[in-house]
Design an enzyme around this catalytic site. Structure first.
Site, PDB file in Angstrom:
ATOM      1  N   ARG B 115      -2.590  24.370  12.577  1.00 26.25           N
ATOM      2  CA  ARG B 115      -1.206  24.083  12.998  1.00 26.25           C
ATOM      3  C   ARG B 115      -0.975  22.593  13.264  1.00 26.25           C
ATOM      4  O   ARG B 115      -0.103  22.221  14.046  1.00 26.25           O
ATOM      5  CB  ARG B 115      -0.800  24.897  14.222  1.00 26.25           C
ATOM      6  CG  ARG B 115      -0.706  26.392  13.984  1.00 26.25           C
ATOM      7  CD  ARG B 115       0.168  27.076  15.028  1.00 26.25           C
ATOM      8  NE  ARG B 115      -0.014  28.519  14.961  1.00 26.25           N
ATOM      9  CZ  ARG B 115      -0.912  29.185  15.673  1.00 26.25           C
ATOM     10  NH1 ARG B 115      -1.697  28.540  16.505  1.00 26.25           N
ATOM     11  NH2 ARG B 115      -1.011  30.487  15.547  1.00 26.25           N
ATOM     12  N   LYS B 137       8.082  13.453   5.467  1.00 21.77           N
ATOM     13  CA  LYS B 137       8.252  14.574   4.544  1.00 21.77           C
ATOM     14  C   LYS B 137       6.928  14.851   3.840  1.00 21.77           C
ATOM     15  O   LYS B 137       6.329  13.957   3.244  1.00 21.77           O
ATOM     16  CB  LYS B 137       9.307  14.252   3.492  1.00 21.77           C
ATOM     17  CG  LYS B 137      10.719  14.352   3.998  1.00 21.77           C
ATOM     18  CD  LYS B 137      11.676  14.282   2.807  1.00 21.77           C
ATOM     19  CE  LYS B 137      13.111  14.372   3.249  1.00 21.77           C
ATOM     20  NZ  LYS B 137      14.020  14.360   2.082  1.00 21.77           N
ATOM     21  N   GLU B 179      12.495   2.448  -6.650  1.00 22.10           N
ATOM     22  CA  GLU B 179      12.809   2.832  -5.258  1.00 22.10           C
ATOM     23  C   GLU B 179      13.169   1.607  -4.418  1.00 22.10           C
ATOM     24  O   GLU B 179      14.004   1.696  -3.510  1.00 22.10           O
ATOM     25  CB  GLU B 179      11.628   3.584  -4.620  1.00 22.10           C
ATOM     26  CG  GLU B 179      11.217   4.868  -5.326  1.00 22.10           C
ATOM     27  CD  GLU B 179      12.151   6.067  -5.072  1.00 22.10           C
ATOM     28  OE1 GLU B 179      13.146   5.911  -4.327  1.00 22.10           O
ATOM     29  OE2 GLU B 179      11.882   7.139  -5.634  1.00 22.10           O
ATOM     30  N   LYS B 221      13.772   2.003   4.771  1.00 21.80           N
ATOM     31  CA  LYS B 221      13.459   3.431   4.935  1.00 21.80           C
ATOM     32  C   LYS B 221      13.238   3.774   6.409  1.00 21.80           C
ATOM     33  O   LYS B 221      13.746   4.789   6.905  1.00 21.80           O
ATOM     34  CB  LYS B 221      12.210   3.770   4.108  1.00 21.80           C
ATOM     35  CG  LYS B 221      11.703   5.205   4.262  1.00 21.80           C
ATOM     36  CD  LYS B 221      12.409   6.186   3.355  1.00 21.80           C
ATOM     37  CE  LYS B 221      11.921   7.613   3.559  1.00 21.80           C
ATOM     38  NZ  LYS B 221      11.111   8.137   2.494  1.00 21.80           N
ATOM     39  N   GLU B 231      16.946  14.894   8.373  1.00 17.93           N
ATOM     40  CA  GLU B 231      17.865  14.923   7.248  1.00 17.93           C
ATOM     41  C   GLU B 231      19.076  15.803   7.499  1.00 17.93           C
ATOM     42  O   GLU B 231      19.399  16.698   6.717  1.00 17.93           O
ATOM     43  CB  GLU B 231      17.128  15.385   5.971  1.00 17.93           C
ATOM     44  CG  GLU B 231      17.887  14.995   4.711  1.00 17.93           C
ATOM     45  CD  GLU B 231      17.015  15.111   3.473  1.00 17.93           C
ATOM     46  OE1 GLU B 231      16.020  15.829   3.498  1.00 17.93           O
ATOM     47  OE2 GLU B 231      17.358  14.456   2.476  1.00 17.93           O
ATOM     48  N   ARG B 235      20.218  10.402   6.449  1.00 17.55           N
ATOM     49  CA  ARG B 235      19.030  10.332   5.603  1.00 17.55           C
ATOM     50  C   ARG B 235      19.306  10.768   4.174  1.00 17.55           C
ATOM     51  O   ARG B 235      18.602  10.365   3.239  1.00 17.55           O
ATOM     52  CB  ARG B 235      17.924  11.196   6.219  1.00 17.55           C
ATOM     53  CG  ARG B 235      16.603  11.074   5.494  1.00 17.55           C
ATOM     54  CD  ARG B 235      15.467  11.639   6.334  1.00 17.55           C
ATOM     55  NE  ARG B 235      14.231  11.590   5.577  1.00 17.55           N
ATOM     56  CZ  ARG B 235      13.031  11.763   6.109  1.00 17.55           C
ATOM     57  NH1 ARG B 235      12.905  11.985   7.400  1.00 17.55           N
ATOM     58  NH2 ARG B 235      11.952  11.707   5.360  1.00 17.55           N
ATOM     59  N   ASN B 239      18.612   9.893  -1.095  1.00 22.26           N
ATOM     60  CA  ASN B 239      18.551  10.672  -2.326  1.00 22.26           C
ATOM     61  C   ASN B 239      19.448  10.113  -3.423  1.00 22.26           C
ATOM     62  O   ASN B 239      19.685  10.782  -4.428  1.00 22.26           O
ATOM     63  CB  ASN B 239      18.900  12.127  -2.034  1.00 22.26           C
ATOM     64  CG  ASN B 239      17.801  12.782  -1.232  1.00 22.26           C
ATOM     65  OD1 ASN B 239      16.653  12.815  -1.657  1.00 22.26           O
ATOM     66  ND2 ASN B 239      18.131  13.245  -0.038  1.00 22.26           N
ATOM     67  N   HIS B 242      18.569  10.793  -6.867  1.00 17.78           N
ATOM     68  CA  HIS B 242      17.480  11.772  -6.852  1.00 17.78           C
ATOM     69  C   HIS B 242      17.889  13.167  -7.301  1.00 17.78           C
ATOM     70  O   HIS B 242      17.057  13.914  -7.801  1.00 17.78           O
ATOM     71  CB  HIS B 242      16.853  11.832  -5.458  1.00 17.78           C
ATOM     72  CG  HIS B 242      15.867  10.740  -5.220  1.00 17.78           C
ATOM     73  ND1 HIS B 242      16.205   9.410  -5.291  1.00 17.78           N
ATOM     74  CD2 HIS B 242      14.530  10.772  -4.941  1.00 17.78           C
ATOM     75  CE1 HIS B 242      15.133   8.670  -5.042  1.00 17.78           C
ATOM     76  NE2 HIS B 242      14.109   9.472  -4.823  1.00 17.78           N
ATOM     77  N   HIS B 246      15.552  14.711  -9.956  1.00 13.86           N
ATOM     78  CA  HIS B 246      14.797  15.966  -9.834  1.00 13.86           C
ATOM     79  C   HIS B 246      15.099  16.885 -11.006  1.00 13.86           C
ATOM     80  O   HIS B 246      14.207  17.569 -11.518  1.00 13.86           O
ATOM     81  CB  HIS B 246      15.125  16.658  -8.507  1.00 13.86           C
ATOM     82  CG  HIS B 246      14.603  15.934  -7.304  1.00 13.86           C
ATOM     83  ND1 HIS B 246      15.117  16.110  -6.043  1.00 13.86           N
ATOM     84  CD2 HIS B 246      13.602  15.024  -7.177  1.00 13.86           C
ATOM     85  CE1 HIS B 246      14.462  15.338  -5.177  1.00 13.86           C
ATOM     86  NE2 HIS B 246      13.537  14.666  -5.857  1.00 13.86           N
ATOM     87  N   HIS B 259       8.176   9.727 -11.281  1.00 13.63           N
ATOM     88  CA  HIS B 259       9.297   9.943 -10.366  1.00 13.63           C
ATOM     89  C   HIS B 259      10.220   8.725 -10.385  1.00 13.63           C
ATOM     90  O   HIS B 259      11.442   8.862 -10.460  1.00 13.63           O
ATOM     91  CB  HIS B 259       8.763  10.205  -8.957  1.00 13.63           C
ATOM     92  CG  HIS B 259       9.836  10.440  -7.948  1.00 13.63           C
ATOM     93  ND1 HIS B 259      10.715  11.499  -8.032  1.00 13.63           N
ATOM     94  CD2 HIS B 259      10.198   9.744  -6.833  1.00 13.63           C
ATOM     95  CE1 HIS B 259      11.561  11.444  -7.008  1.00 13.63           C
ATOM     96  NE2 HIS B 259      11.264  10.395  -6.269  1.00 13.63           N
TER      97      HIS B 259
END
Lengths: 356, 356
Positions: B115, B137, B179, B221, B231, B235, B239, B242, B246, B259
């Site tokens: 955990r 993330k 980026e 960032k 998010e 935030r 994207n 993005h 994606h 990417h």
């Protein structure tokens, strides 16, 4: 790292208030995942779905086989696959309707689907209502041990309906009582005294006693978790009897004992050790209640060496030392980190003798 | 739900300071998991292990195949199996040494093992140094889409050494620049102007320019994530490009584009749409920089219907509406939720024409 002030929103209310609980959690979705097991689905699946539909929450039911073996990587993947195939979004709530297995597994799925979707716990067993649904621990088992993979993830809401407990099989009921007793022993002498007074009524599931004891026992858990969400200190006392119990469950093979039965056996071992460590502690008074919980025979046939090895893999182990929760008076627990292996081996021998 | 005040502890320092970074994170363990890929292990594996041993941290290296396909359920299970077989405890740190794939995958393993065990990110690519190592993330891909399973999990520390970037293959380097440009476009016009001035030097990896730009871009960032860890708002602007990217990565098959290349293509699409939505926005000035990033041909051969379907599965979709990040001036982005599908289809057609 985290220093949040938390509250744990439990509604003690009838099952059909679920849509209100979901909406009051701020959920605006028009759909809802419901994860449950075959036993619970047969009893409450229709009632839950029928309560959701008129409130604009289209349910998608995922029904899993009952039992500890369901808390697996494969079942976790199955939930995720089915949820993603159905087309969830970040705001889609997941309702975990069931006992500890469903709560832990479905809770972990909610924690990791899209990096977290809103989770609602609807515990249907006594263990889940007073213990496992509270505190945000989610996870699955691994061949190396129980609950070794998981996350801390807070449910948005918990709906606890003690009336659901009427349908529990006897063995599940008495297993749950083990955790109720544990809460009294570690942190609430008033609860323990109440248990001493009403043990017969509790075994009979007397309605008014159950409706008083469930919130009382759940409250003990809430209090402890709110002080230590991520188990860096106080929360460890909730593991009273559990380091022994996890070893029993692992060595006997998951399913041979219910979790509560293993905890009852583990508490008997821990009480024995507690008496050894604290002169004057009245272990007999505590054990008189704990030993009312029926535990199937078989502990005596397990290898103490195997039990010791399993203990050393427990998550609570720190730098190789086995740390155990002991109590020094009813209602007060502490963590002992200085217990020699030989003493723990003797404690296992005692428990094997006492429990059979 | 969470209302924490966060800080993001990045050390811009040489790789051999890793043990100091781990110790200053409060870790007392005498062992350390290091997860990396074959490319990075060949370049820096020995250096990292040799720095850890004399500081009392016995390293256990887990080396995975490079590439996006590694961000899978199977590799996650492999890390967990090996970590548990080795015998980790809750205080055992995990170092994610690599680019975004290693950071996301190993970060997710750290989030869920017992955990949560202490996580340290050591980003070795430009994308990872300015973007993916920052913000907590973590996750893996699913056949339904990228990053659909994961967790928000804060690293205890991030060690960023821009000198490592010298060893990057050209394609990884230019992908990372995408980026960096994005960070300028969405939130920092000074950064964008600096990029316009030093684009040649950046392509040449001029040391002093790199050492200035990396912290500048990483800082953008950090600023955004600190305002919106989970998010729920701001935030989302990260994207930019993005949602298109994606879809491109998914429809082309993971690995066809890096990417960053997909993000460069996605930004060109998003800039086109931004110009359409904001009269007077100078998309040409922005596109002049973005189109310097080489993108392999092939976009024109993808089906627009497939790209649209893939967009609808993106995590940022809310109640069926595709939400897109657009910019209305250099250094300022916003989320637009009201864009008709026909307009998005036209944007894909434009991008196919412009990029090939």
């Amino acid at each position: 790292m985290h220093t949040t002030t938390m509250s744990i929103p439990i509604s003690f209310a009838p099952l059909d208030t679920l849509p209100a609980v979901i909406r009051s959690g701020g959920v605006e979705a028009d759909r809802c995942l419901v994860v449950t097991d075959e036993h619970v689905a047969a009893l409450y699946g229709d009632a839950v779905c029928n309560s959701l539909v008129p409130k604009g929450l289209e349910p998608h039911l995922i029904v899993l086989p009952p039992g500890e073996a369901t808390k697996s990587q494969d079942r976790l993947a199955e939930i995720c696959d089915r949820a993603l195939a159905w087309g969830i979004e970040r705001g889609t709530p997941l309702v975990a309707l069931g006992g500890g297995v469903v709560g832990d597994l479905a809770g972990f799925a909610a924690a990791t689907l899209l990096r977290g979707i809103p989770l609602f716990q609807v515990p249907t067993t006594l263990v889940a209502q007073v213990d496992s649904s509270i505190g945000g621990k989610t996870g699955i088992n691994h061949e190396a041990g129980k609950n070794l993979i998981g996350a801390f993830y807070r449910p948005i809401g918990i709906l606890t309906d003690p009336a659901l407990l009427k349908s529990l099989p006897t063995r599940e009921w008495t297993s749950g009582l083990a955790e109720v007793i544990k809460h009294g022993l570690i942190a609430d002498d008033a609860l323990f005294t109440e248990l001493e007074t009403h043990m017969e009524a509790l075994f009979d599931r007397n309605e008014s006693v159950v409706e008083r004891i469930v919130p009382h026992a759940a409250g003990v858990k809430v209090r402890i978790v709110c002080e230590d969400e991520f188990e860096t200190g106080l929360r460890a006392i909730l593991n009273f009897g559990h380091t022994f119990a996890h070893a029993i469950e692992k060595v006997a093979g998951y399913g041979a004992y219910t979790h509560g039965e293993a905890v009852a056996a583990g508490m008997r071992a821990a009480l024995h050790l507690s008496e050894y460590k604290t002169a004057g502690f009245d272990a007999e008074r505590a054990d008189r209640i704990v030993r009312r919980i029926p535990v199937p025979p078989g502990l005596a046939s397990l290898s103490i060496a195997d039990l010791m090895d399993a203990m050393k893999l427990d998550k609570k182990v720190s730098r190789g030392n086995i740390r155990l929760v002991l109590i020094d008076r009813i209602g007060h627990a502490f963590v002992a980190g200085d217990i020699p292996s030989t003493l723990i081996e003797k404690t296992w021998a005692f428990a094997q003798e006492a429990i059979g």
